[in-house]
Design a protein around this motif. Structure first.
Motif, short mmCIF file in Angstrom:
data_model
loop_
_atom_site.label_atom_id
_atom_site.label_comp_id
_atom_site.label_asym_id
_atom_site.label_seq_id
_atom_site.Cartn_x
_atom_site.Cartn_y
_atom_site.Cartn_z
N SER B 25 0.82 -1.21 0.00
CA SER B 25 0.00 0.00 0.00
C SER B 25 0.86 1.26 0.00
O SER B 25 0.59 2.22 -0.73
CB SER B 25 -0.92 -0.01 1.22
OG SER B 25 -1.62 1.19 1.32
N SER B 29 0.48 3.63 -3.14
CA SER B 29 -0.14 4.95 -3.00
C SER B 29 0.86 6.07 -3.29
O SER B 29 0.47 7.18 -3.62
CB SER B 29 -0.79 5.11 -1.63
OG SER B 29 0.18 4.97 -0.63
N ARG B 32 1.78 4.83 -7.55
CA ARG B 32 0.69 4.37 -8.43
C ARG B 32 1.14 3.26 -9.38
O ARG B 32 0.54 3.04 -10.42
CB ARG B 32 0.09 5.52 -9.25
CG ARG B 32 -0.58 6.57 -8.40
CD ARG B 32 -1.96 6.13 -7.98
NE ARG B 32 -2.24 6.61 -6.63
CZ ARG B 32 -3.31 6.27 -5.92
NH1 ARG B 32 -4.20 5.46 -6.41
NH2 ARG B 32 -3.48 6.73 -4.71
N ALA B 172 3.17 11.42 -2.50
CA ALA B 172 2.01 10.58 -2.80
C ALA B 172 0.79 11.43 -3.11
O ALA B 172 0.01 11.11 -3.99
CB ALA B 172 1.72 9.65 -1.61
N ILE B 234 -7.67 2.37 -0.40
CA ILE B 234 -6.33 2.65 -0.93
C ILE B 234 -5.78 3.93 -0.32
O ILE B 234 -6.45 4.94 -0.25
CB ILE B 234 -6.38 2.73 -2.47
CG1 ILE B 234 -6.60 1.31 -2.99
CG2 ILE B 234 -5.11 3.36 -3.04
CD1 ILE B 234 -6.56 1.16 -4.47
N GLY B 235 -4.56 3.86 0.16
CA GLY B 235 -3.93 5.03 0.78
C GLY B 235 -3.96 4.98 2.30
O GLY B 235 -3.25 5.70 2.96
N LYS B 285 -10.21 7.41 2.81
CA LYS B 285 -9.06 8.28 2.86
C LYS B 285 -9.53 9.68 3.21
O LYS B 285 -10.62 10.08 2.85
CB LYS B 285 -8.38 8.30 1.49
CG LYS B 285 -6.88 8.21 1.62
CD LYS B 285 -6.27 8.23 0.26
CE LYS B 285 -5.34 9.36 0.28
NZ LYS B 285 -4.37 9.57 -0.61
#
Lengths: 232, 286, 285
Positions: B25, B29, B32, B172, B234-235, B285
């Motif tokens: 992750s 993140s 990409r 990021a 995600i993130g 997120k």
């Protein structure tokens, strides 16, 4: 002169967008930069920044030629760029935003504007220093983006549509801060803007482009009398 | 009690999968790039440590050397593969196929250098048991859990408190601005890859110590980990870790109801339902 | 002689498989590491039905089933963001392998299915490599013709235009979804065809014939030959299937042969992506 652009021709792969663009910017002066979409304003700024390389022509900053330098080298010499949106790190707090940029640029020489100076110049940021940038309003983010550009020793700030998405009172406030701080620290600025009246009010100098060429270059008073407004 | 034992086992192996999930992750993140070769780094770490242990090097030192070796391998992939491809403006599909190539090279390189067969660490203490009252765990399991939690904690601390952590989060969240404010996105990518690879290797070593190793099992671990990354949002590093542990517990406790060989199918089915219902993940997120 | 013939037969079968992957990866532009799983579904279907129903019927069932499964697997990619689909694709491949191994009452488990009858058509049985080569070549020619026609059909044109400029295609009111679904259905048909031929040619299938390594092999064939063109999908398999024979010339211990082969496939994937992403005879990915 702080910034001198001489006979600049640039564009993207297979497509020249601006031809023979020349202008000068005195220390501490603000230039309003007008033209319709596609006239070449963004291309000019990106070429000064170094995101595009010129086909012909030169860019000089404080008597040093910079048009062949990579972006970080130009930043080190005092070029700053504010994109029209996303000018901040949304996942960092205001303080972290300023701190990370200040520390990564700490090795530069010259008169310095530190995080504490930015916070005292822009009290709005002081009030929100613990907030995550991504949670702030458009105006606050724009203020932070401007604050980031002030860190270190900025010589010439390129602002791309800073008023986009801001309420009128915020635009006046932001532009007021830009005028005041640029004059105080002898920082030049180029202001690409659709809000013509607001931009003219804080500018010493107006440049108008059409179809990739400069069609007007002079003081705001003269610009008001000219007939170039038909472009808009 | 069987249930409690399975629960504890699930929590322990969840820490290892969580480490893979968090490191994947972190890298994903920031860059990409969907780095499937991460599974190969996981495998490489385990085998390097095994090789060290077989040479009679104390386990802790073998472990440190293997982690460093894996971090270096990751940095090589970053510098000579992903950076190069990005410079050539490769599409995500091209990046992905190249990453798959790197995975095949790593897994089969390990199989050729060491052996394609199942391996076990030579250290005799790894199977010694510790009675916790409600369940018992091996020394190896203690190490799995401790290293997983410690590495996760260290990563969170690094991310919040250090300059590198701030640079990583900055890159990021806005790579272009990072470039024009001289945060050095390239060197951040390299650092993130080295950190992520070290973490994956640590997990690979610990799982190898606890169970056994085989060159091709990394993909299955990475699949569970990426499911946790997406389901966790995600993130979100915490989301990835928590969901990975939860999945592992679920897989273990489900052993009461169904044989283990179906657990990956069940996990995957759960995932498919999940992305149809809640594609943004559990932990939104900011 | 029969050695060369079986190389040719396998190369034609893998060409059909590469065309199937080409339709997904090259034409629609979705990453897939689960094509071996689809081919496996086709192979197991034909293997199980071959003794029960006539060969063409078994083949038809396999082809329809694979088209359905392939569309079902491709559907998420049309809805969710690209990288989610990587997970889906890996997941499908690993789950399919788990099913092939563990549903042993149906698939014979790890030992697979043996003595699959050779295909027979109108009283003619293809039980030698020579006769099978006729069948597999006809199948490949049909697949090539189908690919060629599909690329020139309205669906092919839409899918091609999407690569150039998706928003313009959407703005023109074209049914993007239907075009993508159609192409992935055809891709599934090809996978089923390849699987059925594979099972009946070798008379034996087992889970490793359709695992992740095979998916990577097919992808390597496609990438080396070149994506998005007909020629690429044929050059790749013919070249890469010759590789194991070349490796036989070097003395490699038998346990290392598999890893070495796969290592080379991986290295080829990296090298082509870095230096020639369009492959030998393909177009830009």
């Amino acid at each position: 002169m702080t910034l001198e652009v001489r006979k600049l021709t640039a564009g993207y792969r297979n497509k020249i967008v601006i031809t023979d663009v020349s202008f000068e910017l005195a220390p501490g002066s603000i230039m309003a930069f007008f033209g319709h979409n596609g006239a070449g304003k963004s291309t000019t700024l990106k070429t000064i920044l170094g995101a595009l390389s010129p086909v012909e022509g030169e860019v000089w900053l404080d008597g040093e030629r910079i048009d062949r330098l990579p972006i970080p080298e130009r930043i080190a010499r005092g070029i700053r760029y504010l994109p029209d949106s996303r000018g901040v790190f949304p996942d960092l707090t205001v303080e972290e935003n300023l701190d990370v940029v200040a520390r990564m640029n700490a090795a530069d020489s010259g008169a310095r504007i530190a995080v504490a100076d930015v916070l005292s110049m822009l009290p709005l940021l002081e009030a929100r220093r613990g907030s995550y940038a991504g949670t702030m309003s458009g105006g606050q983010q724009q203020m932070l983006a401007f604050g980031l550009a002030l860190l270190g020793s900025p010589r010439c700030i390129l602002l791309e549509e800073p008023s986009v998405g801001l309420q009128p009172d915020l635009v006046e406030m932001l532009f007021g801060e830009i005028r005041r701080i640029c004059a105080k620290h002898a920082i030049s600025a180029i202001l690409v803007e659709h809000k013509i009246a607001s931009a003219m009010a804080i500018s010493d100098h107006v440049l108008i482009m059409n179809n990739g060429a400069v069609v007007f270059d002079g003081p705001p008073a003269k610009a008001r009398e000219s007939n170039f407004w038909e472009f808009f | 009690m069987l249930f409690l034992q399975l629960l504890v086992d699930g929590l322990v192996s969840g820490c290892a999968i969580g480490l893979v999930a968090v490191s994947f992750s972190l890298y994903y993140s920031t860059t990409r790039v969907f780095h499937v070769a991460h599974a190969g780094i996981y495998t490489l770490g385990g085998y390097l440590a095994w090789y060290g242990a077989m040479q009679g090097i104390p386990f802790a030192i073998a472990c440190a050397l293997a982690v460093a070796g894996a971090a270096f391998a990751g940095a090589v992939i970053q510098r000579f593969l992903y950076d190069e491809l990005e410079r050539r403006e490769a599409t995500p599909l091209v990046m992905l196929i190249a990453s798959l190539g790197a995975l095949a090279v790593l897994q089969n390189g390990v199989a050729m250098l060491f052996t394609p067969n199942i391996l076990q660490f030579p250290n005799p203490w790894r199977t010694r048991m510790l009675d916790l009252g409600i369940a018992s765990v091996s020394y190896a399991q203690v190490l799995v859990a401790a290293s997983g939690l410690a590495a996760f904690g260290a990563l969170m601390w690094m991310s919040r408190r250090t300059l590198l952590g701030r640079r990583i989060r900055a890159v990021a969240s806005n790579p272009f601005l990072a470039e024009i404010t001289r945060l050095g996105p390239r060197s951040v990518y390299l650092a993130v890859m080295a950190i992520a690879s070290a973490m994956a290797a640590l997990s690979g070593i610990m799982v190898g110590l606890d169970q056994a190793m085989q060159p091709y099992t990394g993909v299955l671990v990475l699949l569970t980990a990426t499911i946790a990354v997406i389901a966790g949002g995600i993130g979100s590093l915490t989301g990835a870790f928590v969901v990975a542990v939860a999945l592992s517990v679920l897989q273990n406790v489900a052993l009461i109801l169904m044989p283990g060989r179906w657990s990956i199918a069940a996990t995957f089915a759960l995932f498919v339902v999940f992305i149809l219902v809640k594609p943004e993940g559990l932990f939104r997120k900011r | 002689m029969s050695f060369l013939l079986s190389y040719l037969v396998l190369a034609t079968i893998y060409s059909i498989a590469a065309l199937s992957t080409n339709l997904l990866v090259g034409i629609i532009g979705i990453f897939s590491v689960s094509q071996a799983a689809i081919i496996g579904v086709g192979a197991y279907t034909v293997a199980l039905l071959a003794g029960v129903v006539p060969f063409p019927v078994a083949m038809l069932v396999a082809v329809v089933l694979c088209a359905l499964v392939n569309v079902l697997l491709a559907l998420p990619s049309l809805r969710v963001a690209g990288d989610y689909f990587v997970v889906t694709s890996f997941g499908c491949q690993l789950v399919a392998t788990a099913v092939f191994i563990n549903w042993d009452t149906l698939t014979g488990g790890a030992s697979g299915i043996v003595a699959i009858p050779a295909p027979s058509l109108f009283g003619f049985t293809a039980d030698t490599p020579q006769t099978f080569l006729v069948i597999s070549t006809i199948a490949l020619l049909a697949a090539c013709a189908g690919f060629w026609l599909l690329m020139r059909s309205p669906f092919g044109k839409i899918v091609h235009a999407i690569r150039e400029d998706e928003t313009a295609v959407l703005a023109a009111g074209k049914n993007v979804l239907r075009a993508k679904v159609s192409v992935s259905a055809v891709s599934g048909v090809y996978a089923g065809l390849a699987g059925g031929l594979y099972a009946t040619f070798l008379n034996f299938i087992d889970p490793p014939s359709f695992d992740l390594h095979v998916s990577i092999l097919i992808l390597t064939m496609l990438v080396v030959g070149g994506a998005r063109t007909l020629a690429g999908s044929i050059i790749g398999p013919f070249l890469l299937l010759a590789l194991p024979q070349l490796l036989n010339l070097v003395a490699v211990p038998p346990t290392m042969a598999g890893p070495l082969r796969q290592f080379i496939y991986g290295a080829l994937l990296i090298a082509f992506m870095l230096f020639r992403p369009q492959g030998i005879a393909g177009r830009r990915l």
